[in-house]
Design an enzyme around this catalytic site. Structure first.
Site, PDB file in Angstrom:
ATOM      1  N   TYR A 206       0.772  -1.280  -0.051  1.00 27.01           N
ATOM      2  CA  TYR A 206       0.191   0.011   0.000  1.00 27.01           C
ATOM      3  C   TYR A 206       0.975   1.083  -0.004  1.00 27.01           C
ATOM      4  CZ  TYR A 206      -4.086   2.869   1.403  1.00 27.01           C
ATOM      5  OH  TYR A 206      -5.087   3.873   1.932  1.00 27.01           O
ATOM      6  N   ARG A 211      -1.321   7.558  -3.922  1.00 28.35           N
ATOM      7  CA  ARG A 211      -2.205   6.562  -3.235  1.00 28.35           C
ATOM      8  C   ARG A 211      -3.296   7.222  -2.862  1.00 28.35           C
ATOM      9  NH1 ARG A 211       0.185   4.381   1.989  1.00 28.35           N
ATOM     10  NH2 ARG A 211      -1.044   6.168   3.182  1.00 28.35           N
ATOM     11  N   ASP A 212      -4.657   6.414  -3.066  1.00 26.22           N
ATOM     12  CA  ASP A 212      -5.890   6.960  -2.514  1.00 26.22           C
ATOM     13  C   ASP A 212      -6.325   8.318  -2.970  1.00 26.22           C
ATOM     14  OD1 ASP A 212      -8.109   5.998  -1.155  1.00 26.22           O
ATOM     15  OD2 ASP A 212      -7.303   5.835   0.603  1.00 26.22           O
ATOM     16  N   SER A 218      -6.097   9.153   3.729  1.00 24.45           N
ATOM     17  CA  SER A 218      -5.287   8.137   3.644  1.00 24.45           C
ATOM     18  C   SER A 218      -4.209   8.213   2.369  1.00 24.45           C
ATOM     19  CB  SER A 218      -5.832   6.771   3.213  1.00 24.45           C
ATOM     20  OG  SER A 218      -6.800   7.103   2.488  1.00 24.45           O
ATOM     21  N   ASP A 259      -8.020   0.394  -2.951  1.00 23.54           N
ATOM     22  CA  ASP A 259      -8.857   1.690  -3.418  1.00 23.54           C
ATOM     23  C   ASP A 259      -8.114   2.004  -4.777  1.00 23.54           C
ATOM     24  OD1 ASP A 259     -10.279   1.532  -1.108  1.00 23.54           O
ATOM     25  OD2 ASP A 259      -9.522   3.476  -0.271  1.00 23.54           O
ATOM     26  N   ASP A 443      -9.453   5.219  10.818  1.00 24.50           N
ATOM     27  CA  ASP A 443      -9.743   5.622   9.178  1.00 24.50           C
ATOM     28  C   ASP A 443      -9.394   7.050   8.796  1.00 24.50           C
ATOM     29  OD1 ASP A 443     -11.052   3.045   8.504  1.00 24.50           O
ATOM     30  OD2 ASP A 443     -12.877   3.836   9.367  1.00 24.50           O
TER      31      ASP A 443
END
Length: 488
Positions: A206, A211-212, A218, A259, A443
């Site tokens: 990850y 990312r995301d 995140s 994701d 989260d």
């Protein structure tokens, strides 16, 4: 001693007070006497009041080799080994490194100094079947820290049970990968050597550039540019490949980049950051599949979001094309299948929902119906290996969210089905229920002034106040174990 490992391990253990003896971290009391009944890798055991108890070693000598390097001696010669270098074996107590006196074997939980085996494990079929699941030592420490904040005995008992179940280890930065990948591969091999059973470890890969891209809470350390893609390949994937090639005697499952590809299905046109990241998501996946998908002891699962992301007919059809393209780009590497509901709350089954206005006409309003549908779509798209791992870590109870797209720290959370292989009769393509997102890790922050604040974490049904993503969220953990289904 590597600073990256020092910082991570110290942070992991800062919340835990030093145990009076090794047995307390395993859920047993310390003995008041010293009569040895049994000895194993953890230490010496006695029996008192009809129960096992741990016999504390004699206190460590007042001096040891680590003092010359500015670190104290560990309080026990049986301290847990968290790192080994040319100086000796290191433990962690009170949030700081300590030196384990020469001659100690140390505990087995942290992996220690294990010589890699030359055996080659080869996965055939469902990698979760016929193996023991590795227990994540970092999560055990987090739960120990949570227990220290509890006074309710029934709640403490539930929390203690959480430590006995496996969950995934997230390699969410280059530093964390450097700290946690090899040590846990060593831990799995050590567990195998002790038990004689094959030990499955699950890691989450990850750290894609950009990312995301559709969320703020995140976002990762690498940006969507050529330089960071090169770092992703050389400093992240190549290092993972090297360690996996070294520790090849035990099975490994990789949950790949949650994701990311789902964002390419739905958010390219609406979110500029996703359009900017598309090239890097595709190149990153092609590279990692080529590198890691050829290893016979490794099974990879690509993330497919959840029922209320790709569940609609048009989204599933488009997803089939996207994922087929990605998998073919990684040839000759293989992908075992896909993972759904990672870090989400959608129930496995929800008979109260059907296709209609309440679900925005989604024909797949729970994860079971979603997998039933998308498995057919993916096979129609030409994908040959279509198997699933469903994240059941936080979907045991239907949460309070007013819209099924809510994803941040939802109130009403309950831990779901325990990790197990082939859990549903008649669904041969469901490899496992597994806890991918560790219950209790946030989260995202609810602090509106924070740089990584995401509006979803401020919504009505998001629990507040909440810490940054990945940090421990005590209240959310406690609610999750209270609402566990099945009960703990």
């Amino acid at each position: 001693m590597k600073a990256t490992i020092a910082l991570t391990a110290a942070a992991a253990l800062a919340a835990k007070a030093s145990a009076a003896c090794f047995a307390e971290r395993l859920g047993y009391p310390c003995c008041s006497g010293n009569e040895v009944v049994y000895t194993d890798n953890d230490g010496k055991w006695g029996v008192e009041n009809g129960n096992w108890c741990g016999i504390a070693d004699a206190p460590a000598q007042a001096t040891c080799w680590s003092l010359s390097q500015g670190y104290p001696c560990c309080s026990s010669s049986n301290a847990e080994v968290w790192y080994t270098d040319a100086s000796g074996k290191w433990g962690v107590e009170n949030g700081d490194w300590c030196g384990i006196p020469t001659g100690s074997t140390g505990g087995s939980t942290g992996g220690g100094n294990v010589t890699p085996s030359n055996e080659q494990y080869t996965i055939s079929g469902n990698p979760f079947k016929g193996v023991e699941f590795y227990i994540n030592p970092y999560y055990v420490e987090e739960v120990d820290g949570a227990i220290a904040q509890m006074s309710d005995s029934s709640l403490i008992a539930k929390a203690e049970k959480m430590k006995t179940y496996s969950n995934a280890i997230w390699l969410d930065t280059i530093k964390n990968m450097q700290s946690w990948l090899e040590s846990n591969l060593q831990g799995a091999q050590s567990q195998h050597q002790s038990s004689g059973k094959d030990i499955l470890t699950v890691f989450v890969v990850y750290d894609l550039p950009g990312r995301d891209c559709h969320a703020l809470a995140s976002n990762g350390e690498l940006l969507a540019n050529d330089g960071d893609l090169a770092r992703y390949k050389s400093e992240y994937i190549d290092v993972i490949e090297g360690h996996l090639k070294t520790y090849k005697s035990q099975p490994v499952v990789l949950i790949v980049e949650p994701d990311s590809l789902a964002n390419l299905v739905t958010n390219l046109e609406s979110t500029p950051a996703c359009a900017d990241s598309e090239k890097y998501y595709l190149e990153g996946h092609a590279y990692l599949i080529k590198k890691l998908g050829v290893l016979p002891h490794v099974a990879m699962y690509l993330d497919i979001g959840h029922a209320f992301w790709l569940g609609w007919d048009d989204n599933r059809e488009k997803a089939g094309k996207v994922y087929a393209k990605v998998i073919s780009s990684g040839a000759p590497g293989n992908v075992r299948g896909f993972t759904d509901n990672v870090s989400n709350y959608t129930p496995w089954e929800d008979p109260t929902l059907s296709r209609g206005p309440d679900t925005e006409w989604n024909p797949c309003p729970d994860e079971k119906r979603y997998l039933e549908a998308i498995s057919k779509d993916f096979k129609s798209a030409g994908i040959k290996s279509v198997y699933f791992v469903s994240d059941s870590s936080r979907n045991g109870k239907k949460v309070d969210r007013k819209h099924p797209g809510e994803w941040c720290n939802q109130t009403g959370v309950g831990v779901g089905a325990r990790p197990q292989a082939s859990p549903v009769s008649g669904m041969d393509y469901l490899d496992a229920f597994y806890w991918i997102k560790p219950l209790g890790e946030s989260d995202g922050t609810s602090d509106e002034s924070a740089a990584r604040f995401d509006g979803y974490c401020g919504h009505e049904t998001a629990m507040k106040p909440a810490p940054e993503a990945g940090q421990w969220f005590q209240k959310h953990f406690e609610q999750g174990i209270k609402n566990a289904n099945p009960p703990l």
